[in-house]
Design an enzyme around this catalytic site. Structure first.
Site, PDB file in Angstrom:
ATOM      1  N   ARG A 140      41.326  26.403  27.303  1.00  0.00           N
ATOM      2  CA  ARG A 140      41.361  26.940  28.685  1.00  0.00           C
ATOM      3  C   ARG A 140      40.427  26.285  29.505  1.00  0.00           C
ATOM      4  O   ARG A 140      40.951  25.695  30.644  1.00  0.00           O
ATOM      5  CB  ARG A 140      41.133  28.554  28.663  1.00  0.00           C
ATOM      6  CG  ARG A 140      42.215  29.307  28.073  1.00  0.00           C
ATOM      7  CD  ARG A 140      43.415  29.608  28.628  1.00  0.00           C
ATOM      8  NE  ARG A 140      44.459  29.292  27.864  1.00  0.00           N
ATOM      9  CZ  ARG A 140      45.733  29.593  27.989  1.00  0.00           C
ATOM     10  NH1 ARG A 140      46.038  29.387  29.598  1.00  0.00           N
ATOM     11  NH2 ARG A 140      46.725  29.241  27.293  1.00  0.00           N
ATOM     12  N   ASP A 175      41.150  43.959  41.289  1.00  0.00           N
ATOM     13  CA  ASP A 175      41.136  42.998  40.044  1.00  0.00           C
ATOM     14  C   ASP A 175      40.179  41.984  40.356  1.00  0.00           C
ATOM     15  O   ASP A 175      39.866  41.656  41.611  1.00  0.00           O
ATOM     16  CB  ASP A 175      42.397  42.299  39.740  1.00  0.00           C
ATOM     17  CG  ASP A 175      42.470  41.963  38.355  1.00  0.00           C
ATOM     18  OD1 ASP A 175      42.791  42.914  37.449  1.00  0.00           O
ATOM     19  OD2 ASP A 175      41.941  40.947  37.913  1.00  0.00           O
TER      20      ASP A 175
HETATM   21  C1  LIG Z   1      44.773  43.458  30.479  1.00  0.00           C
HETATM   22  S1  LIG Z   1      44.778  43.838  32.057  1.00  0.00           S
HETATM   23  C2  LIG Z   1      44.925  45.497  32.359  1.00  0.00           C
HETATM   24  C3  LIG Z   1      45.842  45.740  33.379  1.00  0.00           C
HETATM   25  C4  LIG Z   1      46.182  47.531  33.688  1.00  0.00           C
HETATM   26  N1  LIG Z   1      44.987  48.081  33.900  1.00  0.00           N
HETATM   27  C5  LIG Z   1      46.809  47.588  32.683  1.00  0.00           C
HETATM   28  O1  LIG Z   1      46.345  48.861  31.715  1.00  0.00           O
HETATM   29  O2  LIG Z   1      48.066  47.517  32.219  1.00  0.00           O
HETATM   30  C6  LIG Z   1      42.928  43.274  32.316  1.00  0.00           C
HETATM   31  C7  LIG Z   1      42.586  43.086  33.947  1.00  0.00           C
HETATM   32  O3  LIG Z   1      41.172  43.082  33.965  1.00  0.00           O
HETATM   33  C8  LIG Z   1      40.660  42.051  34.700  1.00  0.00           C
HETATM   34  N2  LIG Z   1      39.412  42.067  34.587  1.00  0.00           N
HETATM   35  C9  LIG Z   1      38.491  41.328  33.516  1.00  0.00           C
HETATM   36  N3  LIG Z   1      37.214  41.227  33.915  1.00  0.00           N
HETATM   37  C10 LIG Z   1      37.155  42.019  35.029  1.00  0.00           C
HETATM   38  C11 LIG Z   1      35.849  42.419  36.011  1.00  0.00           C
HETATM   39  N4  LIG Z   1      34.664  42.015  35.511  1.00  0.00           N
HETATM   40  N5  LIG Z   1      36.173  43.112  37.038  1.00  0.00           N
HETATM   41  C12 LIG Z   1      37.437  43.420  37.372  1.00  0.00           C
HETATM   42  N6  LIG Z   1      38.379  43.070  36.511  1.00  0.00           N
HETATM   43  C13 LIG Z   1      38.550  42.513  35.242  1.00  0.00           C
HETATM   44  C14 LIG Z   1      41.808  40.661  34.663  1.00  0.00           C
HETATM   45  O4  LIG Z   1      41.662  39.931  35.582  1.00  0.00           O
HETATM   46  C15 LIG Z   1      43.223  41.530  33.984  1.00  0.00           C
HETATM   47  O5  LIG Z   1      43.816  41.618  35.295  1.00  0.00           O
END
Ligand SMILES: C[S@@+](CC[C@H](N)C(=O)[O-])C[C@H]1O[C@@H](n2cnc3c(N)ncnc32)[C@H](O)[C@@H]1O
Length: 288
Positions: free
Chosen positions: A53, A155
Site C-alpha cells: 500500500r 470517519d
Molecule cells: C471496517 S469499517 C467499519 C464501518 C461500519 N462501522 C461497519 O461496521 O460496517 C472501519 C472504519 O473505521 C475507520 N477508522 C479507522 N481508524 C479510525 C480512527 N482512528 N478514527 C476514526 N475512524 C477510523 C476506517 O476509515 C473505516 O472506514
C-alpha cells in the site's frame, strides 16, 4: 479474542506489490506513526501488505525512495500526507443493515426510551462509505416518520467520507434493504445513473458527514441516545480502546447505548459502561 490487527484490502498478486521499496525498518516507522496518529495496531504479519500500500502511494506521488516519502510526511504541514496514508491503510468494508440485531434493538428499546428527546440524535462514529448511517436513517424513518432524527456520521478517511456524503449506491448494495424502502427513501438513477440509488434529499439533509479521528478529536458537545462505533476497535489495542470508549461515553446520554461490532470485545478495557448483551453497552443513569 478477535484479532487486533488491521485487515487490509489487496493481495500479494496486487501488481503494486513490491517488497523492496519499503524495508522492515521503514515498516517499523510507518507502524509507529500509524499507532501514534490513528491508533492502528499494525502487526508484523501485515508488513507485506502495508508495504504494498505504501509502495503504491510512493509511485502515485512520483517518489523514488521511502526516504523521500518519509521526508514529505515529516515536512507536510497541511495534513494531506497523513490523510493519504490513512486512506491507504484502512479498509472501509461495510454494508447496509450490517449486524441487524443493532437495528432491531434501536427500534424496540432505544426509540421508545428516548423518543421524547427531540431531536433524536445518532452518531455513527466510523461510518466508512455511509451504509451504516443511511441504514440508521431509513430504519428510523420507517419506524416513526414524525421522529426528528439527526445523524452525525464521521470517519477518519476522507476518501470514505466523500463516498458517504455523495451517498450513491449500486443495485447490488441496496439489495440488503427491504424492497419497499427503496421507493420510500431513495431516488432511483436514470440515464447514465441507471442502476444507482441515493437517499431522498429530505432524509439526506438531516445527516452531517464530518472527519473525526476517534483517538484524538474532541467529542461533539451534543449528547446521543446511541453511538454506533462498530468494526473499528478491532484495529486498536487495549489502551487505545480504553481511551476511545472513555471519550465516546462522554457523548452518550445517561441511560443511552454504545454499539460495537459483534466480533469486537471490550474485555480488558477500562470503562464505566454496563454490559447489556453482545456488542451492546449502556451508560448507567446518573453518570456524567
Ligand atoms: C471496517 S469499517 C467499519 C464501518 C461500519 N462501522 C461497519 O461496521 O460496517 C472501519 C472504519 O473505521 C475507520 N477508522 C479507522 N481508524 C479510525 C480512527 N482512528 N478514527 C476514526 N475512524 C477510523 C476506517 O476509515 C473505516 O472506514
Amino acid at each position: 479474542m478477535p484479532p487486533s490487527t488491521i485487515e487490509l484490502p489487496g493481495t500479494f498478486d496486487d501488481p503494486t506489490y513490491s517488497a523492496d521499496i519499503v524495508s522492515a525498518a521503514d515498516f517499523s516507522r510507518i507502524s509507529k506513526l500509524a499507532y501514534e496518529k490513528f491508533g492502528l495496531n499494525l502487526k508484523d504479519g501485515k508488513q507485506a501488505l502495508v508495504s504494498a500500500r505504501v509502495g503504491k502511494l510512493l509511485r502515485d506521488q512520483g517518489l523514488r525512495s521511502f526516504e523521500e516519502y518519509w521526508n514529505r510526511i515529516q515536512s507536510d504541514r497541511t495534513g494531506e500526507a497523513l490523510v493519504s496514508l490513512i486512506n491507504a491503510l484502512t479498509t472501509n468494508f461495510t454494508s447496509f443493515l450490517r449486524e441487524p440485531e443493532h437495528f432491531e434493538f434501536l427500534k424496540s428499546v432505544i426509540v421508545p426510551q428516548f423518543a421524547h428527546t427531540q431531536p433524536f440524535r445518532v452518531w455513527s462514529a466510523a461510518c466508512a462509505t455511509g451504509e451504516e448511517p443511511y441504514s440508521i436513517m431509513f430504519t428510523l424513518a420507517a419506524l416513526n416518520a414524525t421522529l426528528d432524527t439527526r445523524l452525525l456520521a464521521t470517519d477518519i478517511s476522507t476518501r470514505a467520507l466523500e463516498h458517504a456524503s455523495r451517498g450513491v449506491y449500486g443495485e447490488e448494495q441496496v439489495q440488503a434493504l427491504p424492497a419497499d424502502w427503496r421507493p420510500r427513501f431513495m431516488l432511483r438513477g436514470e440515464g447514465r445513473s441507471a442502476g444507482y440509488f441515493k437517499a431522498k434529499p429530505e432524509l439526506r439533509q438531516r445527516m452531517e458527514f464530518r472527519r473525526f479521528n476517534l483517538i484524538e478529536d474532541s467529542v461533539p458537545p451534543q449528547k446521543f441516545p446511541v453511538v454506533f462505533c462498530r468494526n473499528v476497535m478491532i484495529y486498536f489495542d487495549i489502551p487505545t480502546k480504553s481511551n476511545v470508549v472513555g471519550r465516546l461515553s462522554e457523548a452518550i446520554l445517561p441511560g443511552g447505548y454504545l454499539f460495537i461490532g459483534h466480533s469486537e470485545s471490550l474485555s480488558g478495557v477500562q470503562h464505566s459502561l454496563e454490559y447489556v448483551k453482545p456488542a451492546i453497552y449502556r451508560k448507567v443513569k446518573g453518570a456524567a
